[in-house]
Design a protein around this motif. Structure first.
Motif, PDB file in Angstrom:
ATOM      1  N   SER A  65       0.824  -1.216   0.000  1.00  0.00           N
ATOM      2  CA  SER A  65       0.000   0.000   0.000  1.00  0.00           C
ATOM      3  C   SER A  65       0.860   1.269   0.000  1.00  0.00           C
ATOM      4  CB  SER A  65      -1.004  -0.010   1.148  1.00  0.00           C
ATOM      5  OG  SER A  65      -0.377  -0.157   2.383  1.00  0.00           O
ATOM      6  N   TYR A  66       2.027   1.224   0.656  1.00  0.00           N
ATOM      7  CA  TYR A  66       2.926   2.389   0.567  1.00  0.00           C
ATOM      8  C   TYR A  66       3.329   2.619  -0.892  1.00  0.00           C
ATOM      9  CZ  TYR A  66       4.086   3.164   5.542  1.00  0.00           C
ATOM     10  OH  TYR A  66       4.064   3.483   6.877  1.00  0.00           O
ATOM     11  N   VAL A  86      -6.812  10.512  -1.209  1.00  0.00           N
ATOM     12  CA  VAL A  86      -6.796  10.602   0.253  1.00  0.00           C
ATOM     13  C   VAL A  86      -6.368   9.234   0.792  1.00  0.00           C
ATOM     14  CG1 VAL A  86      -8.120  11.099   2.349  1.00  0.00           C
ATOM     15  CG2 VAL A  86      -8.718  12.254   0.207  1.00  0.00           C
ATOM     16  N   ALA A  87      -5.317   9.237   1.583  1.00  0.00           N
ATOM     17  CA  ALA A  87      -4.846   7.972   2.179  1.00  0.00           C
ATOM     18  C   ALA A  87      -5.671   7.699   3.434  1.00  0.00           C
ATOM     19  CB  ALA A  87      -3.368   8.093   2.534  1.00  0.00           C
ATOM     20  N   VAL A  88      -6.188   6.479   3.530  1.00  0.00           N
ATOM     21  CA  VAL A  88      -7.009   6.143   4.703  1.00  0.00           C
ATOM     22  C   VAL A  88      -6.486   4.846   5.325  1.00  0.00           C
ATOM     23  CG1 VAL A  88      -9.333   5.603   5.533  1.00  0.00           C
ATOM     24  CG2 VAL A  88      -9.036   7.261   3.682  1.00  0.00           C
ATOM     25  N   TYR A 105       4.576   9.678   8.469  1.00  0.00           N
ATOM     26  CA  TYR A 105       4.944   9.490   7.067  1.00  0.00           C
ATOM     27  C   TYR A 105       4.041  10.329   6.156  1.00  0.00           C
ATOM     28  CZ  TYR A 105       5.362   7.452   2.483  1.00  0.00           C
ATOM     29  OH  TYR A 105       5.528   7.304   1.133  1.00  0.00           O
ATOM     30  N   LEU A 106       2.737  10.259   6.397  1.00  0.00           N
ATOM     31  CA  LEU A 106       1.788  10.925   5.490  1.00  0.00           C
ATOM     32  C   LEU A 106       1.962  12.440   5.524  1.00  0.00           C
ATOM     33  CD1 LEU A 106      -1.165   8.525   6.273  1.00  0.00           C
ATOM     34  CD2 LEU A 106       0.053   8.706   4.099  1.00  0.00           C
ATOM     35  N   GLN A 107       2.260  12.957   6.703  1.00  0.00           N
ATOM     36  CA  GLN A 107       2.533  14.401   6.771  1.00  0.00           C
ATOM     37  C   GLN A 107       3.800  14.725   5.994  1.00  0.00           C
ATOM     38  OE1 GLN A 107       2.500  15.255  10.989  1.00  0.00           O
ATOM     39  NE2 GLN A 107       0.362  14.575  11.098  1.00  0.00           N
ATOM     40  N   SER A 108       4.783  13.843   6.075  1.00  0.00           N
ATOM     41  CA  SER A 108       6.050  14.126   5.396  1.00  0.00           C
ATOM     42  C   SER A 108       5.899  14.147   3.874  1.00  0.00           C
ATOM     43  CB  SER A 108       7.129  13.126   5.815  1.00  0.00           C
ATOM     44  OG  SER A 108       6.942  11.902   5.130  1.00  0.00           O
ATOM     45  N   VAL A 111       0.301  14.352   1.839  1.00  0.00           N
ATOM     46  CA  VAL A 111      -0.952  13.885   1.240  1.00  0.00           C
ATOM     47  C   VAL A 111      -2.081  14.018   2.277  1.00  0.00           C
ATOM     48  CG1 VAL A 111      -0.548  11.465   1.939  1.00  0.00           C
ATOM     49  CG2 VAL A 111      -2.000  11.946  -0.035  1.00  0.00           C
ATOM     50  N   ASP A 112      -3.288  14.264   1.798  1.00  0.00           N
ATOM     51  CA  ASP A 112      -4.434  14.265   2.716  1.00  0.00           C
ATOM     52  C   ASP A 112      -4.602  12.868   3.279  1.00  0.00           C
ATOM     53  OD1 ASP A 112      -4.979  16.859   2.219  1.00  0.00           O
ATOM     54  OD2 ASP A 112      -6.602  16.462   0.781  1.00  0.00           O
ATOM     55  N   TYR A 113      -4.953  12.778   4.532  1.00  0.00           N
ATOM     56  CA  TYR A 113      -5.134  11.429   5.085  1.00  0.00           C
ATOM     57  C   TYR A 113      -6.131  11.419   6.233  1.00  0.00           C
ATOM     58  CZ  TYR A 113      -2.254  12.637   9.141  1.00  0.00           C
ATOM     59  OH  TYR A 113      -1.762  13.204  10.289  1.00  0.00           O
ATOM     60  N   LYS A 114      -6.565  10.210   6.531  1.00  0.00           N
ATOM     61  CA  LYS A 114      -7.480  10.019   7.652  1.00  0.00           C
ATOM     62  C   LYS A 114      -7.130   8.691   8.319  1.00  0.00           C
ATOM     63  CE  LYS A 114     -11.293  10.341  10.097  1.00  0.00           C
ATOM     64  NZ  LYS A 114     -11.485  11.415  11.090  1.00  0.00           N
ATOM     65  N   ILE A 115      -6.996   8.712   9.622  1.00  0.00           N
ATOM     66  CA  ILE A 115      -6.791   7.461  10.366  1.00  0.00           C
ATOM     67  C   ILE A 115      -8.111   7.155  11.080  1.00  0.00           C
ATOM     68  CG2 ILE A 115      -5.444   6.241  12.122  1.00  0.00           C
ATOM     69  CD1 ILE A 115      -3.601   7.256   9.896  1.00  0.00           C
ATOM     70  N   LEU A 116      -8.721   6.053  10.700  1.00  0.00           N
ATOM     71  CA  LEU A 116      -9.953   5.629  11.369  1.00  0.00           C
ATOM     72  C   LEU A 116      -9.573   4.704  12.520  1.00  0.00           C
ATOM     73  CD1 LEU A 116     -11.889   4.579   8.139  1.00  0.00           C
ATOM     74  CD2 LEU A 116     -12.136   6.727   9.387  1.00  0.00           C
ATOM     75  N   GLU A 117     -10.416   4.644  13.507  1.00  0.00           N
ATOM     76  CA  GLU A 117     -10.122   3.747  14.632  1.00  0.00           C
ATOM     77  C   GLU A 117     -11.314   2.854  14.909  1.00  0.00           C
ATOM     78  OE1 GLU A 117      -8.281   5.556  18.090  1.00  0.00           O
ATOM     79  OE2 GLU A 117      -7.823   7.314  16.864  1.00  0.00           O
TER      80      GLU A 117
END
Ligand code: SF4
Length: 306
Positions: A65-66, A86-88, A105-108, A111-117
């Motif tokens: 996925s990376y 958007v990386a999720v 990593y995603l901030q570096s 890219v827009d991203y969302k971590i779901l829990e």
């Protein structure tokens, strides 16, 4: 940790004068180009991405996925259409999951991203009997959570990181254990009809992904933190494919190509090819199997197989 964002800055290489490393940058450059080429071709061949798409890139923290995200970000810059990425990631609350790694990593890479829990780990460990593999239920729950988010957020495509070797392995799993010629398609509609799922790495070899991921120093999070094992059938198929590839290099690529070159008239599925009409001399209905077998008696009146 330092993350590199562009393909041209692949690998912090060893001393350029080192004999053993001579030629490496060129090879890495070629590998990066090959991945872009293969992903671009898969996108085009299957109409995976169109203008205005909002693509949810499912990120597990594994090498596949990376790599998918990395290559899509590169292609996005020069793509003939405009689309959003958007990386999720779904944090499934496995013990030891390093929560800070993906956001860092995603901030570096910007890219827009969302971590779901969602604590699917507790569910699977409670529901699955001791000693059985957890992966099947775990993946189903993960898919459910990701698909619900995609629906809520209006994503038009869901991108998964399965690669060429996954497609081939799934084909053999279905063949050997489900008596079906069926695999893992590069593009499909989800069972509930709500989502279009794409697999941009469909043409990419797993070995290439492994080399690329290493070169790019992706901060890999192992999937087996929970200690579960993939199922035995999949392991068995992988072993078989590895052995084939060792004995006949290029065989997996040949099989992968065959998955895209199917001739229904050369197989035996009457729902895919109209064998009934083939060579029929009149439009009269043909007797069915029941009618044929009703007359299948020997001279003693017994069925011939008796
Ligand atoms: S190894 Fe663990 S986290 Fe990965 S799919 Fe299997 S059960 Fe889920």
């Amino acid at each position: 940790m330092h993350y590199q964002a562009t393909v041209d800055t692949l690998l912090p290489l060893a001393e350029p004068t080192s004999r053993s490393h001579r030629g490496l940058p060129h090879q890495q450059h070629k590998l990066a180009k090959r991945l872009r080429h293969q992903v671009g071709r898969a996108i085009a061949d299957f109409g995976m991405i169109e203008d205005g798409d909002k693509v949810m890139v499912c990120l597990s923290g594994g090498k596949d996925s990376y790599t998918m995200l990395d290559v899509l970000l590169q292609l996005q810059k020069k793509a003939p259409v405009r689309f959003e990425l958007v990386a999720v990631n779904l944090d499934q609350k496995q013990p030891g999951f390093p929560e800070h790694v993906l956001p860092g990593y995603l901030q570096s890479v910007g890219v827009d991203y969302k971590i779901l829990e969602q604590d699917t780990y507790s569910v699977v460990t409670r529901v699955v009997p001791e000693g059985k593999t957890l992966c099947s239920l775990c993946s189903r729950l993960r898919r459910g959570a990701l698909y619900s988010y995609a629906e809520a957020e209006g994503f038009t495509k869901i991108a998964l990181g399965h690669h060429r070797d996954d497609l081939v392995a799934t084909f053999f799993l279905n063949l050997f254990f489900h008596a079906k010629l069926s695999g893992m398609p590069p593009k499909l509609r989800s069972d509930d009809g709500k989502h279009v799922v794409i697999r941009p790495l469909a043409y990419v070899r797993e070995d290439d992904i492994a080399v690329y991921a290493e070169a790019k120093q992706f901060p890999i999070i192992p999937c087996n933190l929970c200690g579960s094992q993939e199922n035995l059938q999949r392991k068995q198929v992988k072993r078989m494919l590895d052995q084939w590839e060792r004995e006949s290099p290029g065989r997996i690529e040949t099989i992968a190509r065959a998955l895209g070159d199917i001739r229904p008239s050369q197989l035996s599925d009457p729902t895919l090819f109209d064998f009934m009409s083939l060579g029929a001399r009149s439009g009269a209905p043909l007797p069915d199997a029941h009618a044929w077998l009703a007359g299948d008696m020997n001279e003693h009146g017994a069925d011939r197989d008796d």
